[in-house]
Design an enzyme around this catalytic site. Structure first.
Site, PDB file in Angstrom:
ATOM      1  N   GLU A 109      -3.614   2.215  -7.399  1.00 21.37           N
ATOM      2  CA  GLU A 109      -3.959   3.392  -6.611  1.00 21.37           C
ATOM      3  C   GLU A 109      -2.921   4.481  -6.859  1.00 21.37           C
ATOM      4  O   GLU A 109      -1.828   4.434  -6.263  1.00 21.37           O
ATOM      5  CB  GLU A 109      -3.979   3.055  -5.116  1.00 21.37           C
ATOM      6  CG  GLU A 109      -4.945   1.949  -4.754  1.00 21.37           C
ATOM      7  CD  GLU A 109      -5.275   1.951  -3.275  1.00 21.37           C
ATOM      8  OE1 GLU A 109      -6.447   2.138  -2.954  1.00 21.37           O
ATOM      9  OE2 GLU A 109      -4.365   1.785  -2.461  1.00 21.37           O
ATOM     10  N   HIS A 166       0.861  -1.190   0.000  1.00 25.75           N
ATOM     11  CA  HIS A 166       0.000   0.000   0.000  1.00 25.75           C
ATOM     12  C   HIS A 166       0.897   1.240   0.000  1.00 25.75           C
ATOM     13  O   HIS A 166       1.953   1.252   0.644  1.00 25.75           O
ATOM     14  CB  HIS A 166      -0.927   0.004   1.219  1.00 25.75           C
ATOM     15  CG  HIS A 166      -1.930   1.109   1.139  1.00 25.75           C
ATOM     16  ND1 HIS A 166      -1.620   2.399   1.479  1.00 25.75           N
ATOM     17  CD2 HIS A 166      -3.208   1.123   0.697  1.00 25.75           C
ATOM     18  CE1 HIS A 166      -2.694   3.164   1.257  1.00 25.75           C
ATOM     19  NE2 HIS A 166      -3.668   2.407   0.788  1.00 25.75           N
TER      20      HIS A 166
HETATM   21  P1  PGA Z   1      -9.101   6.712  -0.058  1.00 23.86           P
HETATM   22  O1  PGA Z   1      -7.975   5.587   0.195  1.00 23.86           O
HETATM   23  O2  PGA Z   1     -10.325   5.989  -0.578  1.00 23.86           O
HETATM   24  O3  PGA Z   1      -9.327   7.320   1.287  1.00 23.86           O
HETATM   25  O4  PGA Z   1      -8.539   7.669  -1.063  1.00 23.86           O
HETATM   26  C1  PGA Z   1      -7.790   4.545  -0.716  1.00 23.86           C
HETATM   27  C2  PGA Z   1      -6.692   3.641  -0.250  1.00 23.86           C
HETATM   28  O5  PGA Z   1      -5.679   4.133   0.261  1.00 23.86           O
HETATM   29  O6  PGA Z   1      -6.810   2.418  -0.359  1.00 23.86           O
END
Ligand code: PGA
Length: 245
Positions: free
Chosen positions: A162, A93
């Site tokens: 992401e 992550h």
């Molecule tokens: P967010 O986070 O939806 O708060 O932008 C997504 C994530 O970090 O998985």
């Protein structure tokens, strides 16, 4: 369609338990055909796992250590997570990479430890604003995916794309243009296919909420969503499920 909710460090023990019991009382959520998984804090994990046993909601860990057991203060291993009932684990992550300094080598060790323990890892990849400005998006994603070199052809895992800048809380919170998401997912799918013949679900994450969720899930290359902030309250989580139903 997957809906994975990462509670990060947003919710305490009591808040997590209240939210999970609200979710379990919701007919909309109980009747949903979505594959939902919750990623509570390590502290709340076992309580959530107990509550979700025999339900249609799975539970995962936000992070695991790659060594199975030993003198590693503060860590929980992949094997320990599996024994405690985890189905999934997030690896790589962006907050682990950029706040806690985890390198691709560390992420690789976690990915393989998770697979060995029988967990399904969700490998998170994404470019930073600096990568974007330096025209290094393709380079970054390929590098992050290169840890799949040597993965067992039978291994079952998932990817979450992401963009670091799009994450609320730790990034700018500015949502990614769905057209860009589609291009990135297609490129990621192509790259992943060079490492495995398995079908690998690819989730999108970064400032997804009930208002914009369908603009991502309607894309042909998006298999689901990984939410952070929008998953941490009953109302916004229910709104997400309703939008996807
Ligand atoms: P967010 O986070 O939806 O708060 O932008 C997504 C994530 O970090 O998985």
């Amino acid at each position: 369609m997957y809906l994975f909710a990462n509670y990060k460090m947003y919710l305490g023990f009591a808040e997590t338990n209240i939210l999970v019991s609200q979710l379990l009382q919701s007919e909309t959520i109980q009747g949903s055909h979505l594959d939902i998984a919750l990623f509570p804090s390590a502290l709340a994990f076992s309580e959530v796992e107990k509550a979700l046993r025999d339900t249609n909601i799975a539970v995962g860990m936000q992070h695991v250590h790659h060594i199975p057991t030993g003198a590693y203060t503060g860590e929980v291993s992949a094997i320990q997570a599996a024994e405690a009932g985890a189905a999934y684990v997030l690896v790589g992550h962006s907050e682990r990479r950029h706040i806690f300094g985890e390198s691709d080598t560390a992420v690789k060790a976690q990915l393989y430890a998770a697979l060995d323990a029988g967990l399904t890892p969700v490998l998170c990849v994404g470019e930073t604003t600096d990568d974007l400005n330096a025209n290094k998006v393709e380079y970054r994603i390929k590098k992050q995916l290169s840890i799949l070199d040597g993965v067992n052809p039978e291994a079952s895992f998932m990817i979450a794309y992401e963009p670091v800048w799009a994450i609320s809380g730790s990034g700018t919170g500015q949502a990614c243009d769905p057209k860009e998401t589609e291009l990135m997912h297609t490129a990621i799918r192509r790259e992943v296919a060079t490492y495995t013949a398995q079908t690998v679900p690819i989730l999108y994450g970064g400032s997804v909420n009930s208002e914009n969720v369908v603009s991502y899930t309607s894309l042909p290359s998006v298999d689901g969503i990984l939410v952070g902030h929008a998953g941490t309250s009953y109302d916004s989580c229910l709104a997400l499920v309703e939008a996807l139903s």
